[in-house]
Design a protein around this motif. Structure first.
Motif, PDB file in Angstrom:
ATOM      1  N   ARG A 142       0.840  -1.186   0.000  1.00 45.72           N
ATOM      2  CA  ARG A 142       0.000   0.000   0.000  1.00 45.72           C
ATOM      3  C   ARG A 142       0.879   1.241   0.000  1.00 45.72           C
ATOM      4  NH1 ARG A 142      -5.820   0.727   2.709  1.00 45.72           N
ATOM      5  NH2 ARG A 142      -6.010   2.932   2.220  1.00 45.72           N
ATOM      6  N   GLN A 180      -3.248   6.036  -0.342  1.00 40.71           N
ATOM      7  CA  GLN A 180      -4.586   5.522  -0.671  1.00 40.71           C
ATOM      8  C   GLN A 180      -4.516   4.362  -1.666  1.00 40.71           C
ATOM      9  OE1 GLN A 180      -5.026   9.333  -2.963  1.00 40.71           O
ATOM     10  NE2 GLN A 180      -6.705   8.224  -3.919  1.00 40.71           N
ATOM     11  N   ASP A 212      -7.274   2.486  -6.016  1.00 44.66           N
ATOM     12  CA  ASP A 212      -7.707   3.255  -4.852  1.00 44.66           C
ATOM     13  C   ASP A 212      -8.403   2.319  -3.858  1.00 44.66           C
ATOM     14  OD1 ASP A 212      -8.481   6.452  -4.164  1.00 44.66           O
ATOM     15  OD2 ASP A 212      -9.708   4.905  -3.199  1.00 44.66           O
ATOM     16  N   ALA A 213      -7.923   2.328  -2.648  1.00 40.07           N
ATOM     17  CA  ALA A 213      -8.394   1.361  -1.653  1.00 40.07           C
ATOM     18  C   ALA A 213      -9.861   1.571  -1.297  1.00 40.07           C
ATOM     19  CB  ALA A 213      -7.533   1.457  -0.398  1.00 40.07           C
ATOM     20  N   ASP A 214     -10.376   2.759  -1.557  1.00 32.70           N
ATOM     21  CA  ASP A 214     -11.768   3.038  -1.208  1.00 32.70           C
ATOM     22  C   ASP A 214     -12.702   2.969  -2.406  1.00 32.70           C
ATOM     23  OD1 ASP A 214     -11.423   3.697   1.623  1.00 32.70           O
ATOM     24  OD2 ASP A 214     -10.190   5.324   0.822  1.00 32.70           O
ATOM     25  N   THR A 215     -12.255   3.480  -3.531  1.00 29.05           N
ATOM     26  CA  THR A 215     -13.154   3.622  -4.678  1.00 29.05           C
ATOM     27  C   THR A 215     -12.887   2.617  -5.791  1.00 29.05           C
ATOM     28  OG1 THR A 215     -11.668   5.151  -5.792  1.00 29.05           O
ATOM     29  CG2 THR A 215     -13.284   6.102  -4.263  1.00 29.05           C
ATOM     30  N   GLU A 249     -10.844   2.893  -8.069  1.00 28.54           N
ATOM     31  CA  GLU A 249     -10.333   3.514  -9.301  1.00 28.54           C
ATOM     32  C   GLU A 249      -8.950   2.934  -9.587  1.00 28.54           C
ATOM     33  OE1 GLU A 249     -11.463   8.096  -9.353  1.00 28.54           O
ATOM     34  OE2 GLU A 249     -11.134   7.308  -7.339  1.00 28.54           O
ATOM     35  N   ARG A 286      -5.461   3.190 -11.628  1.00 31.47           N
ATOM     36  CA  ARG A 286      -4.604   4.119 -12.367  1.00 31.47           C
ATOM     37  C   ARG A 286      -3.259   3.450 -12.635  1.00 31.47           C
ATOM     38  NH1 ARG A 286      -8.941   6.034 -13.021  1.00 31.47           N
ATOM     39  NH2 ARG A 286      -9.787   7.875 -11.988  1.00 31.47           N
ATOM     40  N   LEU A 292     -14.564  -3.278  -6.909  1.00 28.64           N
ATOM     41  CA  LEU A 292     -15.036  -2.714  -5.639  1.00 28.64           C
ATOM     42  C   LEU A 292     -15.525  -3.764  -4.631  1.00 28.64           C
ATOM     43  CD1 LEU A 292     -15.382   0.215  -4.519  1.00 28.64           C
ATOM     44  CD2 LEU A 292     -17.753   0.086  -5.302  1.00 28.64           C
ATOM     45  N   LEU A 295     -12.872  -5.303  -2.306  1.00 28.39           N
ATOM     46  CA  LEU A 295     -11.998  -4.493  -1.455  1.00 28.39           C
ATOM     47  C   LEU A 295     -12.489  -4.485  -0.013  1.00 28.39           C
ATOM     48  CD1 LEU A 295     -11.273  -1.368  -3.692  1.00 28.39           C
ATOM     49  CD2 LEU A 295      -9.980  -3.498  -3.478  1.00 28.39           C
ATOM     50  N   PRO A 296     -11.565  -4.403   0.936  1.00 32.59           N
ATOM     51  CA  PRO A 296     -11.988  -4.308   2.349  1.00 32.59           C
ATOM     52  C   PRO A 296     -12.666  -2.964   2.603  1.00 32.59           C
ATOM     53  CG  PRO A 296      -9.597  -4.082   2.146  1.00 32.59           C
ATOM     54  CD  PRO A 296     -10.105  -4.427   0.790  1.00 32.59           C
ATOM     55  N   PRO A 297     -13.451  -2.874   3.684  1.00 30.65           N
ATOM     56  CA  PRO A 297     -14.148  -1.613   3.981  1.00 30.65           C
ATOM     57  C   PRO A 297     -13.152  -0.502   4.307  1.00 30.65           C
ATOM     58  CG  PRO A 297     -14.461  -3.202   5.761  1.00 30.65           C
ATOM     59  CD  PRO A 297     -13.752  -3.923   4.666  1.00 30.65           C
ATOM     60  N   PRO A 298     -13.591   0.771   4.165  1.00 32.27           N
ATOM     61  CA  PRO A 298     -12.688   1.894   4.466  1.00 32.27           C
ATOM     62  C   PRO A 298     -12.184   1.826   5.899  1.00 32.27           C
ATOM     63  CG  PRO A 298     -14.693   2.666   3.406  1.00 32.27           C
ATOM     64  CD  PRO A 298     -14.899   1.211   3.716  1.00 32.27           C
ATOM     65  N   GLU A 299     -10.929   2.176   6.045  1.00 30.78           N
ATOM     66  CA  GLU A 299     -10.323   2.199   7.386  1.00 30.78           C
ATOM     67  C   GLU A 299     -10.062   3.641   7.777  1.00 30.78           C
ATOM     68  OE1 GLU A 299      -6.823  -0.062   6.679  1.00 30.78           O
ATOM     69  OE2 GLU A 299      -7.978  -1.756   5.908  1.00 30.78           O
ATOM     70  N   GLU A 300      -9.705   3.804   9.048  1.00 30.22           N
ATOM     71  CA  GLU A 300      -9.405   5.159   9.558  1.00 30.22           C
ATOM     72  C   GLU A 300      -8.304   5.801   8.721  1.00 30.22           C
ATOM     73  OE1 GLU A 300     -10.804   6.906  11.942  1.00 30.22           O
ATOM     74  OE2 GLU A 300     -12.191   5.368  12.649  1.00 30.22           O
TER      75      GLU A 300
END
Lengths: 192, 327, 757
Positions: free
Chosen positions: C434, C437, C620-623, C625, C627, C749, C752-757
């Protein structure tokens, strides 16, 4: 009062529609007078009426950037604007930037860095790049500008900045890395 | 493109008078209107060019707000130092939209008025209640990856394509309108756009002939601002989902919050539910998740766009976490 | 055929061939002075044509009313099936589609959405477009077959696939081999409809002059355009003049001409005025062929050491029912890896959609997305380095044809690429690295592309002033033909490049097979090389007994042509003096390249180009996306003719691969047969911001079996495997394997794991 030059009083809209409008604009430093159908885009006026076919029609809908020209120094898509809206404006097209035996630095850089293949998007890329460097010089930010630099007066013209700022110009041959190299070389030359 | 007559207006009052003719329309930057006219989706018989009206200024207001003239180009607004320092979310939103060339031409008023990029709206052979009320909606049951998940109905599932308007919605902008009788009114951006209901062809509360003269931004709300746009390409594409947010965090607690989504509805989608779920709560991912769930509680997927529900939730969570971390 | 040039111009020399010469057409292109098909005929005030397309996918016209359109301002002609001239039929005995007649407006039947139903010709473009909207059409719609996913099992077996390749192949006993394998992969991959989408829309300016017709056209093969126009309009080919000096990209979509050219030509003859027609960007999606959508089952069986024992690649794709097109999707799978038990097959599902046509690297581009993804899955299953897995399966001879490879360097490409890219730093465990992001992953894939040779003739003329002119109907579609032929002729005649002029793209010039199939450069440069060889022989024969020459009587076989002079030992003479004395009107000859079927090397050897791609992506770990972060391709293409243009083409191909992996997808509305993605806002191709540092490295090489110059094609190799490297990097970054191309974020999507802090 509204400008009534384009109106023909006393006729129905249907009769008036499609009539030619007289306009005067400066193209590459030369004043040109034209009678145009109001529907004529600046792009078609340049290509079909003034014989300036260097400006290209790639999509006609602002989705590719091949038609990019400079109007009053700003880059715009000439396909999405009407010629009649440019009365009195100063238009610079690829032909106005340089000639084969007298290349503009950006044109020369594109040749040297092989920033094109088929050449069809190239005039738009070059006009866009020239307009873009003025925007950078004016301190305009972009989507790629780091947040910390968001209000800095001077933009660091990284490759990422160049790419973001030229993303409105599609090159299907995908000469992108070489276009960026060409623009960077011009920008650095200017800085030096 | 059908034939039309053209006139250039030199003052705002004359412009609204001129546009009272049936079939008349304003043209400003033209970057969406001409696009649509070429496809016979818009068929004005008369164009009133308002691009040279003296409505390009960006002015400070006494209360700390900002007035943006309707003819100010998107690029001028995005580059304005006051916008960049006091309303960064607006600058970011503008810069994430379209391309440099389009932003140089597109006006503030025109950006607010731009129409959906639904492919069926763009195809005059397809059924579309926006183009032809009562014709049906081809996007329902069709290819609807970019379509709405909130506030849509069975008449239309189109999204509003603007990024700028999403940021303005988060900022609580007010839109100034000049009517054909020369009267002026102010409309909150939250009330400016209509949801489709049974009349998706009526997209705003603008009256026939009414013209946007400026947009007033109230003083910036407390907190940090961020616009996050999610899309397939890295640039030059409309949002799949976007979030404009303003967040104030003190002592690890959310004091104030603004949340608006783009790409999810027929209008920029302010989520008071998410804001309520944030204010007064600890600035933690658990809170953001609750807020995201609250925001998307009534979301409905239509097949290809089902993913937008989770995407919007995740994008909001990250945007809030980012803002909190920067506080 | 020899593998060497003569008289000192061998491939190993420091000659001009291979040098990174700037494009000779560059100054014209960067100043907007290069004129494309729609940019001609201004002096004759051309009329403008605008096409009206059908708005049903299948059925018939029941009524077409042109009265309002005909009355509209400026309109000179509205052509429909009622008044279109009789045209030649599409003749399937002509072996290649692109040379056949392409009759338009032949009747009321509608075969696919967007098919032309009328052409409106007016004095101005704005008038033609407006009047096109006034043509009233009524249809009787019939149910059509549009849904590939639903109909893909309803197939037939084509006789052959594209390029005349066999439909099916089998070696050994696949089923037994696959059963016996210790580790197996059995996966289904799907690839979407794709479009070439060159930046210059398909366009034509047709100019009638008496019985003659000049056709300015955007075409990759001038001879095909000529044949197609002549057969359609039933004209003597000698009266047709095809002109295509600059072509704004083709990528397969301009191998043949389409409605724009036929309708412009028909209309020009009807109204006896020049007529220009360009497809709108939206029309290109319906009126130009597309890459078929495909479903590909790949089965790989290997032993524990990663050696393949069984390999099968079974492809189903769509075709238009009337105009069959079968991409050779499994063809290079036959030559890529060793395995004793093998199967390949191609099946077609007829759908009422535009016909399939060649899109850059037909077959290999979608085929390698599947096969090279499957190899990555096998490496993962074996817990083996994917580079090593490929090296372990390097064949010694072509495993299906049993013939030796002419010049195969896949392993070198893999090794050199891994070294330069820093492959040893790759995350060996998926979803383990990682960077802020971004989830970061590396991927690799092999590239292979068949090399074809086609008959081509060029003319080289030396003028008395010592300048040379090369003429061919060959095209430069951005490939660099003008430049490489300048270099090859300069090398062949010993002239500075500024004394060589290359003239292309006119049907009056000797016939080539144009630009396509990656064969253009090798075909035409070999022909130029031969022509120069022949010219040198004629000059030396003349000088041998010329007592006025310093070279008289010297051993002519030792002659060297360089710097505009001919040297034998210490003696030399200016080439211009020699030509002026013996050939005061100049001297010319032609050079030819044979069809590969007439060249024994092409049956005795397996001739391909190769490469290895290495990609680093961030997800992108959240979305989700995706690149691209950087990419490298290392290629073996025989001899490079121009280091600059070759590298540009390979990089361009790699970026096409990135687009194919992540963005490009034509979506059919299965209710109507219309493409819902019909402009460049909905059919996404990469933009600048999508493309970070992408580099291509070409290994020094020379394939003496390919041709006298040792050169092979490069226009399509870059895309081969490139998308798979990107997709494999996405797996490495996230642990999510997507087998349905393109890899848009909604497919990643959910993994992917859920969003983290």
């Amino acid at each position: 009062m509204s400008d009534s030059v384009m109106r023909t009083a006393g006729r129905s809209p249907d009769e008036r529609a499609g009539r030619l409008s007289e306009i005067e604009l400066s193209v590459n430093g030369r004043v040109r007078r034209l009678a145009v159908d109001p529907r004529t885009t600046l792009l078609d006026a340049l290509r079909e009426r003034l014989g300036l076919t260097g400006t290209k029609k790639g999509c006609d809908h602002g989705q590719c950037g091949a038609c990019t020209v400079l109007v009053d120094g700003r880059r715009i898509n000439s396909c999405l604007t009407l010629a009649v809206m440019h009365e009195g404006d100063e238009v610079v097209t690829i032909e106005g930037l340089g000639a084969p035996d007298d290349l503009h630095p950006m044109q020369r850089a594109f040749v040297e860095r092989d920033g094109f293949q088929c050449g069809y998007c190239t005039p738009g890329q070059i006009c866009s790049a020239v307009g873009m460097l003025s925007e950078v010089a004016a301190g305009w930010p972009s989507h790629a500008t780091a947040a910390a630099d968001a209000v800095a007066q001077r933009i660091a013209l990284t490759d990422e900045e160049i790419r973001e700022r030229l993303s409105g110009n599609i090159c299907r041959c995908a000469a992108y890395p070489h276009i960026v190299a060409a623009v960077r070389s011009v920008a650095e030359g200017d800085a030096g | 493109m059908r034939a039309f007559t053209y006139e250039r207006a030199t003052d705002a009052r004359a412009a609204v008078a001129a546009v009272s003719e049936p079939g008349a329309k304003f043209i400003s930057g033209g970057t969406n209107l001409l696009d649509l006219m070429k496809l016979d989706i818009e068929q004005p018989s008369h164009l009133v060019d308002i691009s040279r009206l003296p409505l390009r200024n960006i002015e400070d207001l006494r209360d700390g707000g900002l007035r943006i003239g309707a003819q100010a180009a998107n690029s001028d607004v995005a580059a304005d130092a006051r916008v960049r320092t006091r309303y960064p979310v607006l600058s970011q939103a503008l810069l994430s939209g379209a391309s440099g060339q389009l932003r140089n031409k597109a006006s503030t008023g025109g950006n607010l008025m731009q129409r959906t990029r639904c492919p069926y709206f763009y195809d005059t052979a397809a059924a579309c209640n926006k183009r032809r009320p009562g014709a049906g909606c081809a996007a329902i049951g069709g290819f609807n990856r970019i379509h709405a998940i909130l506030g849509a109905g069975d008449s239309c599932i189109a999204t509003h394509p603007s990024d700028m308007a999403v940021a303005m919605t988060a900022l609580g902008a007010r839109i100034t309108l000049l009517d054909t009788d020369q009267s002026v009114r102010h409309v909150d951006i939250a009330d400016f756009y209509r949801l489709p209901g049974d009349t998706p062809h009526r997209e705003t509360v603008l009256r026939p002939g009414e013209m946007i003269t400026d947009v007033v931004l109230p003083p910036p709300p407390p907190g940090r601002q961020l616009y996050r746009k999610v899309r397939d390409r890295a640039s030059y594409e409309f949002a799949l989902v976007s979030v404009a947010s303003v967040l104030s965090v003190k002592q690890d607690t959310v004091r104030a919050a603004r949340v608006a989504f783009g790409g999810v509805a027929a209008k920029p989608w302010r989520s008071v539910e998410a804001e309520a779920a944030l204010i007064g709560r600890p600035a933690t991912m658990a809170t953001y998740r609750d807020a995201a769930r609250a925001a998307l509680r009534n979301a409905i997927g239509r097949g290809h766009n089902d993913f937008k529900i989770e995407l919007a939730e995740r994008t909001l969570c990250r945007t809030l976490a980012h803002l909190a971390a920067a506080s | 055929m020899t593998g060497q040039g003569m008289t000192g111009q061998g491939h190993a020399g420091q000659g001009v061939i291979g040098r990174a010469v700037h494009r000779v057409d560059g100054p014209l292109k960067v100043t907007g002075r290069a004129t494309y098909a729609y940019e001609h005929g201004a002096e004759d005030r051309p009329l403008y044509g605008y096409i009206v397309g059908a708005t049903i996918g299948r059925g018939r016209l029941t009524r077409i009313d042109t009265a309002n359109a005909e009355r509209a301002p400026g309109v000179r002609l509205v052509m429909t099936h009622h008044n279109a001239p009789e045209q030649g039929p599409r003749d399937t005995s002509v072996p290649i589609e692109y040379w056949r007649a392409q009759p338009m407006l032949t009747g009321p039947e509608i075969h696919h959405y967007g098919e032309p139903v009328a052409l409106v010709v007016a004095a101005a473009f704005e008038q033609a477009r407006a009047a096109a909207g006034l043509v009233e059409v009524a249809y009787e719609e019939r149910p059509g077959r549009y849904d590939f996913a639903a109909l893909r099992d309803d197939t037939y077996v084509p006789k052959v696939v594209n390029a005349g390749l066999p439909t099916d192949t089998a070696v050994g006993d696949f089923d037994a081999g696959f059963r016996s394998a210790a580790v197996t992969v059995d996966r289904l991959y799907t690839t979407p409809y794709e479009f070439s989408m060159p930046m210059e829309p398909h366009a034509c300016t047709a100019v009638p002059q008496g019985a003659d017709l000049t056709v300015h056209v955007s075409a990759q093969i001038v001879d095909a355009a000529l044949a197609s126009v002549a057969a359609t309009l039933r004209l003597d080919p000698a009266r047709i003049h095809v002109v295509a000096p600059y072509v704004g990209g083709g990528f397969g979509s301009k191998l043949g001409i389409h409605a724009e050219t036929i309708l412009a030509a028909l209309a020009a003859r009807m109204v006896r005025r020049p007529v220009k027609v360009a497809l709108t960007r939206q029309q290109i999606f319906q009126l130009v062929g597309l890459r078929p959508t495909s479903s590909q089952r790949v089965r790989l069986g290997a032993d524990r050491d990663g050696r393949l024992v069984a390999l099968a690649h079974d492809v189903t794709m769509h075709t238009n029912p009337d105009m069959e097109y079968a991409e050779q999707t499994a063809a290079t799978t036959r030559s890529l890896y060793a395995a004793p038990h093998r199967l390949t097959s191609h099946r077609l599902t007829p759908l009422d959609l535009p016909r399939g046509e060649d899109v850059r690297s037909p077959g290999d581009a979608p085929g390698l997305l599947a096969v090279e993804s499957a190899m990555d899955e096998l490496a993962d299953a074996l817990d083996m380095d994917p580079v090593e897995l490929r090296i372990r399966n390097e064949p010694t001879v072509d495993p299906e044809r049993g013939v030796p490879y002419s010049d195969r360097h896949l392993v070198e490409c893999l090794r050199e690429g891994a070294r330069r890219f820093g492959w040893e730093r790759r995350p060996t465990r998926p979803a383990s690295v990682r960077d802020g992001q971004w989830l970061v992953g590396y991927g690799t894939a092999a590239a292979i592309r068949g090399h074809f040779q086609m008959p081509t003739t060029v003319r080289v003329r030396l003028a008395a002033d010592g300048t040379a002119t090369v003429q061919s109907d060959m095209t430069d579609i951005g490939t660099g033909t003008y430049t490489i032929l300048t270099q090859v002729a300069a090398d062949g005649l010993g002239l500075p490049t500024d004394r060589v002029r290359v003239e292309l793209g006119r049907s009056e010039f000797p016939t080539s097979m144009g630009s396509g199939g990656s064969w253009g450069a090798a075909n035409s440069s070999t022909a130029v090389h031969r022509a120069c060889h022949a010219l040198r022989k004629r000059l030396l024969a003349a000088v041998r007994e010329d007592t006025r020459s310093a070279l008289c009587g010297l051993p002519w076989e030792k002659a060297v042509f360089a710097d505009g002079r001919v040297r034998i030992g210490e003696a030399s003479e200016a080439l211009s003096d020699l030509v002026a004395r013996h050939f005061p009107d100049g001297v010319q000859t032609t050079g030819e390249t044979l069809a590969m079927t007439d060249d024994p090397h092409y049956s005795a050897y397996s001739i391909h180009t190769y490469g290895a791609h290495f990609a680093e992506v961030g997800v992108d770990a959240d979305t989700a996306e995706i690149r691209l972060r950087r990419m490298l391709g290392v290629f073996s293409v025989g001899r490079v003719l121009n280091a600059k243009t070759a590298r540009s083409q390979l990089i361009g191909g790699m970026i096409w691969g990135v687009g194919a992996a992540l963005q490009e997808e034509g979506v059919v509305d299965v209710r109507t047969g219309a493409f819902a993605t019909r402009d460049l806002a909905h059919y996404l191709v990469p933009v600048h911001a999508d493309i970070p540092a992408v580099d291509a490295v070409v290994l020094d090489g020379y394939d003496d079996k390919a041709n006298a110059l040792g050169a092979k094609g490069i226009g399509e190799l870059g895309i081969c495997g490139a998308g798979a490297a990107v997709a494999n990097a996405v797996f490495n970054a996230t642990g999510v394997r997507v087998r349905d191309f393109p890899l848009t974020l909604e497919k990643v999507l959910p993994g992917l794991p859920p969003p983290e802090e």
